[in-house]
Design a protein around this motif. Sequence first.
Motif, PDB file in Angstrom:
ATOM      1  N   VAL A  36      -1.483  -4.667   9.617  1.00 50.39           N
ATOM      2  CA  VAL A  36      -2.195  -3.930   8.565  1.00 50.39           C
ATOM      3  C   VAL A  36      -1.272  -3.680   7.381  1.00 50.39           C
ATOM      4  N   GLY A  37      -0.034  -3.284   7.673  1.00 48.83           N
ATOM      5  CA  GLY A  37       0.928  -3.040   6.601  1.00 48.83           C
ATOM      6  C   GLY A  37       1.195  -4.279   5.774  1.00 48.83           C
ATOM      7  N   ARG A  38       1.328  -5.428   6.422  1.00 49.65           N
ATOM      8  CA  ARG A  38       1.605  -6.668   5.691  1.00 49.65           C
ATOM      9  C   ARG A  38       0.409  -7.100   4.850  1.00 49.65           C
ATOM     10  N   ILE A  39      -0.795  -6.926   5.398  1.00 48.23           N
ATOM     11  CA  ILE A  39      -1.990  -7.290   4.638  1.00 48.23           C
ATOM     12  C   ILE A  39      -2.139  -6.396   3.416  1.00 48.23           C
ATOM     13  N   LEU A  40      -1.949  -5.102   3.592  1.00 41.41           N
ATOM     14  CA  LEU A  40      -2.053  -4.189   2.448  1.00 41.41           C
ATOM     15  C   LEU A  40      -0.995  -4.491   1.391  1.00 41.41           C
ATOM     16  N   SER A  41       0.154  -5.010   1.824  1.00 42.48           N
ATOM     17  CA  SER A  41       1.216  -5.304   0.864  1.00 42.48           C
ATOM     18  C   SER A  41       0.966  -6.584   0.080  1.00 42.48           C
ATOM     19  N   CYS A  42      -0.149  -7.260   0.358  1.00 39.53           N
ATOM     20  CA  CYS A  42      -0.512  -8.459  -0.408  1.00 39.53           C
ATOM     21  C   CYS A  42      -1.061  -8.111  -1.793  1.00 39.53           C
ATOM     22  N   PHE A  43      -1.527  -6.885  -1.954  1.00 40.96           N
ATOM     23  CA  PHE A  43      -2.118  -6.485  -3.224  1.00 40.96           C
ATOM     24  C   PHE A  43      -1.040  -6.057  -4.211  1.00 40.96           C
ATOM     25  N   LYS A  44      -1.260  -6.347  -5.479  1.00 41.00           N
ATOM     26  CA  LYS A  44      -0.289  -6.029  -6.510  1.00 41.00           C
ATOM     27  C   LYS A  44      -0.118  -4.521  -6.647  1.00 41.00           C
ATOM     28  N   PRO A  45       1.099  -4.061  -6.850  1.00 43.73           N
ATOM     29  CA  PRO A  45       1.342  -2.628  -7.055  1.00 43.73           C
ATOM     30  C   PRO A  45       0.514  -2.099  -8.222  1.00 43.73           C
ATOM     31  N   GLY A  46      -0.088  -0.932  -8.025  1.00 46.44           N
ATOM     32  CA  GLY A  46      -0.888  -0.325  -9.080  1.00 46.44           C
ATOM     33  C   GLY A  46      -2.363  -0.681  -9.015  1.00 46.44           C
ATOM     34  N   LYS A  47      -2.702  -1.695  -8.239  1.00 50.75           N
ATOM     35  CA  LYS A  47      -4.102  -2.075  -8.120  1.00 50.75           C
ATOM     36  C   LYS A  47      -4.846  -1.085  -7.239  1.00 50.75           C
ATOM     37  N   LYS A  48      -6.019  -0.656  -7.675  1.00 51.90           N
ATOM     38  CA  LYS A  48      -6.869   0.200  -6.865  1.00 51.90           C
ATOM     39  C   LYS A  48      -7.643  -0.692  -5.902  1.00 51.90           C
ATOM     40  N   ILE A  49      -7.306  -0.627  -4.631  1.00 49.55           N
ATOM     41  CA  ILE A  49      -7.870  -1.545  -3.637  1.00 49.55           C
ATOM     42  C   ILE A  49      -9.224  -1.022  -3.172  1.00 49.55           C
ATOM     43  N   ARG A  50     -10.251  -1.862  -3.287  1.00 46.35           N
ATOM     44  CA  ARG A  50     -11.596  -1.494  -2.847  1.00 46.35           C
ATOM     45  C   ARG A  50     -11.777  -1.956  -1.403  1.00 46.35           C
ATOM     46  N   ILE A  51     -11.997  -1.001  -0.508  1.00 46.96           N
ATOM     47  CA  ILE A  51     -12.040  -1.296   0.924  1.00 46.96           C
ATOM     48  C   ILE A  51     -13.394  -0.897   1.501  1.00 46.96           C
ATOM     49  N   LEU A  52     -13.982  -1.821   2.251  1.00 45.64           N
ATOM     50  CA  LEU A  52     -15.181  -1.520   3.027  1.00 45.64           C
ATOM     51  C   LEU A  52     -14.795  -1.522   4.496  1.00 45.64           C
ATOM     52  N   THR A  53     -15.126  -0.437   5.172  1.00 41.22           N
ATOM     53  CA  THR A  53     -14.798  -0.330   6.591  1.00 41.22           C
ATOM     54  C   THR A  53     -15.881   0.502   7.266  1.00 41.22           C
ATOM     55  N   THR A  54     -15.577   1.094   8.421  1.00 36.45           N
ATOM     56  CA  THR A  54     -16.556   1.916   9.135  1.00 36.45           C
ATOM     57  C   THR A  54     -15.948   3.273   9.461  1.00 36.45           C
ATOM     58  N   ASP A  55     -16.795   4.141   9.985  1.00 36.75           N
ATOM     59  CA  ASP A  55     -16.320   5.473  10.374  1.00 36.75           C
ATOM     60  C   ASP A  55     -15.798   5.489  11.803  1.00 36.75           C
ATOM     61  N   SER A  56     -15.614   4.300  12.410  1.00 33.81           N
ATOM     62  CA  SER A  56     -15.245   4.238  13.824  1.00 33.81           C
ATOM     63  C   SER A  56     -14.076   3.296  14.087  1.00 33.81           C
ATOM     64  N   GLU A  57     -13.191   3.168  13.110  1.00 32.54           N
ATOM     65  CA  GLU A  57     -12.012   2.333  13.327  1.00 32.54           C
ATOM     66  C   GLU A  57     -10.936   3.130  14.061  1.00 32.54           C
ATOM     67  N   PHE A  58     -10.039   2.398  14.727  1.00 32.02           N
ATOM     68  CA  PHE A  58      -9.022   3.056  15.537  1.00 32.02           C
ATOM     69  C   PHE A  58      -8.132   3.936  14.666  1.00 32.02           C
ATOM     70  N   TYR A  59      -7.532   4.942  15.288  1.00 26.99           N
ATOM     71  CA  TYR A  59      -6.802   5.992  14.568  1.00 26.99           C
ATOM     72  C   TYR A  59      -5.723   5.454  13.639  1.00 26.99           C
ATOM     73  N   SER A  60      -4.978   4.434  14.086  1.00 26.85           N
ATOM     74  CA  SER A  60      -3.856   3.966  13.270  1.00 26.85           C
ATOM     75  C   SER A  60      -4.341   3.450  11.919  1.00 26.85           C
ATOM     76  N   PHE A  61      -5.419   2.669  11.912  1.00 32.30           N
ATOM     77  CA  PHE A  61      -5.951   2.171  10.640  1.00 32.30           C
ATOM     78  C   PHE A  61      -6.579   3.302   9.836  1.00 32.30           C
ATOM     79  N   ASP A  62      -7.401   4.114  10.499  1.00 33.06           N
ATOM     80  CA  ASP A  62      -8.096   5.186   9.786  1.00 33.06           C
ATOM     81  C   ASP A  62      -7.108   6.177   9.190  1.00 33.06           C
ATOM     82  N   ARG A  63      -6.069   6.501   9.944  1.00 32.02           N
ATOM     83  CA  ARG A  63      -5.039   7.433   9.452  1.00 32.02           C
ATOM     84  C   ARG A  63      -4.317   6.851   8.234  1.00 32.02           C
ATOM     85  N   GLN A  64      -4.015   5.560   8.291  1.00 35.79           N
ATOM     86  CA  GLN A  64      -3.333   4.912   7.170  1.00 35.79           C
ATOM     87  C   GLN A  64      -4.208   4.895   5.922  1.00 35.79           C
TER      88      GLN A  64
END
Length: 386
Positions: free
Chosen positions: A87-115
């Motif tokens: 997850v950390g490596r994927i998120l680091s693919c986006f350019k610094p300063g970019k507002k990342i638009r994320i679609l997910t669910t309310d039931s993802e595991f704690y590590s992702f949801d917490r991040q």
Amino acid sequence: MYKKFYQHFLNANPGVQHYASHSHHYWPDVTREAMLEYWNDSAKFVDDKWNYIFGNKIPRTQKLIADILNLSHPEQIVFAPNTHEFVGRILSCFKPGKKIRILTTDSEFYSFDRQINRLIEEQVVEVVKVPTQPFEIFENRFKEHLKAQDWDLVFFSQVFFNSGFAIKDLVGIVSQVTNPETIMVVDGYHAFMAVPTDLQAIENRIFYIAGSYKYAQGGEGACFMVVPKGTTLKPSNTGWFAGFSDLAGQGSQVVYSDDGYRFAGSTMDFSALYRLDASLSLFAEHNLSVEKIHQHVQALQKVFLSDIGQWMHPKYSKWLNEKNLLAHDLNHHGHFLTFEINSAEMTKSLHDDFYKAGIRTDYRGSRWRFGFGLYQDNHIDLNGLS
């Protein structure tokens, strides 16, 4: 039938009914031998063990995983100690300063949801979390959100950890995203080696993450990600060996696909990979397919639900019944059953009572989970509860 593979764990837990395979699955005996094999190989090869691991063990394990998921490019499978590394490596693919638009669910595991929640606090992401309930219309609702706008990142589970609800139309959901720049990640941790999965139609479109801690039965420390072939993404978080063609040291002949291994994790204890390899090899050797494992667990679930339906306990039947069961289609469901209890305090109390009676379960907030595995049979005994 399959208890013979788990004698060490079973003998270490006499009298225990273990309904927590979804949390910490018993390991087959071959994984103990694998730990010794890793030690022996480390002693034998010393620094040269990286040549051996990257040249032999990793390709072997990649092939085993690829066969299970019907993948045509095993070399696109990379490893890390945990899925959060990916997850950390994927998120680091986006350019610094970019507002990342994320679609997910309310039931993802704690590590992702917490991040993600932390990134929301820092105002670097815009997140829409689609509720998984009501389950019967979740997939249609999620597809509508996918089509509503362009997303930078789509992240969702194949089987949701807090209910066992499983996605049916995985290919259909992925196909809703037409923008090739959208990164799609499927968390398959509660699906891999539990729910029959064929990724061939979407293997070049999604990042698929899973690991050995649950149903792959290799224990903690060996997670993997399927990286789409030909991806041009370059994470700024490079990892231990990402981006190098000579991964095993000066003069090594081991060469890996850069578009895959640039997403690989940091240095890891490869005894975990040895255990995973041993577990998957055991299943392959005995022709124990995911389909067969799934059928075994489904049969156990049916017996369990039948038994609790006839069980008239003055205290526990009020909570442990099909009325409180979170499920949409038990013919397509994860390997644990989840019961919605009216409070987290009551759920903990029920869990603790069962624990004292030698019945291992677990809970997440007000949701009480019962998992099933190969080392169980149809004998369910709840008579020890006072």
